[in-house]
Design a protein around this motif. Structure first.
Motif, PDB file in Angstrom:
ATOM      1  N   VAL A  14      77.852  32.895  -8.218  1.00 42.36           N
ATOM      2  CA  VAL A  14      76.799  33.586  -8.976  1.00 42.36           C
ATOM      3  C   VAL A  14      75.457  33.434  -8.276  1.00 42.36           C
ATOM      4  N   TYR A  15      74.809  34.563  -8.063  1.00 38.47           N
ATOM      5  CA  TYR A  15      73.433  34.546  -7.571  1.00 38.47           C
ATOM      6  C   TYR A  15      72.650  35.642  -8.281  1.00 38.47           C
ATOM      7  N   ILE A  44      79.872  28.995  -9.691  1.00 37.93           N
ATOM      8  CA  ILE A  44      79.126  28.353  -8.612  1.00 37.93           C
ATOM      9  C   ILE A  44      77.752  28.994  -8.579  1.00 37.93           C
ATOM     10  N   ASN A  45      76.744  28.269  -9.032  1.00 39.34           N
ATOM     11  CA  ASN A  45      75.388  28.786  -9.084  1.00 39.34           C
ATOM     12  C   ASN A  45      74.714  28.605  -7.727  1.00 39.34           C
ATOM     13  N   ASN A  76      73.117  29.355  -0.236  1.00 40.84           N
ATOM     14  CA  ASN A  76      74.086  29.208   0.843  1.00 40.84           C
ATOM     15  C   ASN A  76      74.899  30.462   1.135  1.00 40.84           C
ATOM     16  N   GLY A  77      74.979  31.391   0.191  1.00 38.60           N
ATOM     17  CA  GLY A  77      75.759  32.595   0.418  1.00 38.60           C
ATOM     18  C   GLY A  77      77.146  32.530  -0.218  1.00 38.60           C
ATOM     19  N   GLN A  78      77.812  33.675  -0.258  1.00 41.84           N
ATOM     20  CA  GLN A  78      79.072  33.799  -0.979  1.00 41.84           C
ATOM     21  C   GLN A  78      80.205  32.975  -0.372  1.00 41.84           C
ATOM     22  N   TRP A 176      82.146  29.576   7.902  1.00 41.47           N
ATOM     23  CA  TRP A 176      80.903  30.238   8.280  1.00 41.47           C
ATOM     24  C   TRP A 176      80.703  31.464   7.400  1.00 41.47           C
ATOM     25  N   GLU A 177      79.432  31.814   7.168  1.00 41.26           N
ATOM     26  CA  GLU A 177      79.102  32.896   6.233  1.00 41.26           C
ATOM     27  C   GLU A 177      79.733  34.219   6.665  1.00 41.26           C
ATOM     28  N   GLY A 178      80.387  34.860   5.725  1.00 46.83           N
ATOM     29  CA  GLY A 178      81.073  36.118   5.973  1.00 46.83           C
ATOM     30  C   GLY A 178      82.565  35.957   6.152  1.00 46.83           C
ATOM     31  N   GLN A 179      83.031  34.726   6.317  1.00 50.19           N
ATOM     32  CA  GLN A 179      84.453  34.504   6.597  1.00 50.19           C
ATOM     33  C   GLN A 179      85.330  34.824   5.388  1.00 50.19           C
TER      34      GLN A 179
END
Length: 233
Positions: A14-15, A44-45, A76-78, A176-179
Motif C-alpha cells: 500500500v502506498y 505493507i505500508n 521502498n517500492g512495490q 531489486w526494484e521491478g523484479q
C-alpha cells in the motif's frame, strides 16, 4: 493466529491508497469469509503520506486476529513491499494483489480452484485490460517477449494478482526494484508449474498511474538479467 491455523495469506502493498482501501477490504471479507478457512490480510505500508495507515489500523482494531500491518520506515517500492509481505506470510497459500481496486478479489476462489489442477502458482490474465493504450501496449510487448524467449504460455506475466503455494514462496527472487514483474518467469525457470485464469481487470477509480514509457527499457534489461540468473537472483 498461529501459523498452523492460517490457510490463506493475502499480501497487499500500500502506498497512498486511502480512497480505495475500505472498498478493497470489504470485498476481501465478502470473498474470503465464505471459504470457511482461516486467513490473514497483511498490509505493507510503504511509508504512505495520506490516511492509508490510519484506515488500516482501524481494520486491525476491528479484526485483530486477521489483519497485520507491516510499516516500512522509508519508501521502498512495490518489489520490496511484496518481499516483506511474502516473508511474513503465515498461510499455506499466499495471495498477492494491488490496493488500487483494479484487481478483483472475486477472482481469488477461481484461482484457488485452478491451483488444485496441480499448479504451484496461478496468475491473473487481464485479457480485457482497463488501462491506457500505452501501458497496455507496452505490457503486451513484454508478455510476447517472455513467451518468445522462454516458451512460457502465460499471457500476462506482470499482473500482481497471483496465488502461490507456500513451498515456492521462498524461491521467489525479489532483490531489486521491478523484479516482481518476473515472478512467474522466475518460478517457471526453477521448475515450478505456473498456470493462469482470465481475471476481471477494472478501471482505476482513484489516483493516477505512475507508469511511464521509459520503463520499457528497464524491463527489457531486467528480463535478460532474470534469464541469465535462471530466476534465482
Amino acid at each position: 493466529m498461529s501459523e498452523k491455523m492460517v490457510r490463506y495469506s493475502i499480501v497487499i502493498p500500500v502506498y497512498n491508497e486511502e480512497e480505495s482501501l475500505k472498498s478493497l477490504f470489504a470485498e476481501l471479507l465478502q470473498v474470503m469469509t465464505p471459504l470457511n478457512e482461516p486467513y490473514e490480510v497483511v498490509f505493507i505500508n510503504d511509508c504512505s503520506s495520506d490516511r492509508s495507515l490510519s484506515i488500516m489500523e482501524n481494520f486491525q482494531k476491528e479484526f485483530p486476529e486477521a489483519v497485520r500491518i507491516i510499516n516500512l520506515p522509508k519508501r521502498n517500492g512495490q518489489t520490496y513491499g511484496l518481499r516483506k509481505g511474502l516473508d511474513s506470510a503465515k498461510g499455506e497459500i499466499a495471495v498477492t494483489l494491488d490496493a488500487d481496486l483494479q484487481n478483483d478479489p472475486a477472482d481469488i476462489p477461481k484461482m484457488i480452484k485452478k491451483m488444485k489442477e496441480g499448479y504451484d502458482c496461478v496468475c491473473g490474465w487481464r485479457k480485457a485490460r482497463q488501462d491506457t493504450l500505452l501501458k497496455a501496449g507496452l505490457s503486451k510487448f513484454g508478455n510476447v517477449l517472455q513467451r518468445l524467449f522462454t516458451g512460457m504460455k502465460i499471457h500476462d506475466v506482470s499482473c500482481t494478482l497471483r496465488i502461490y503455494k507456500r513451498e515456492c514462496v521462498g524461491k521467489i527472487a525479489l532483490n531489486w526494484e521491478g523484479q516482481h514483474r518476473f515472478i512467474p518467469l522466475s518460478l517457471s525457470l526453477q521448475g515450478y508449474r505456473v498456470g493462469e485464469i482470465v481475471s476481471n481487470h477494472r478501471l482505476r477509480r482513484f489516483g493516477i498511474t505512475k507508469y511511464s514509457h521509459k520503463r520499457i527499457f528497464r524491463v527489457i534489461t531486467d528480463f535478460f538479467k532474470v534469464l541469465k540468473a535462471r530466476g534465482r537472483a
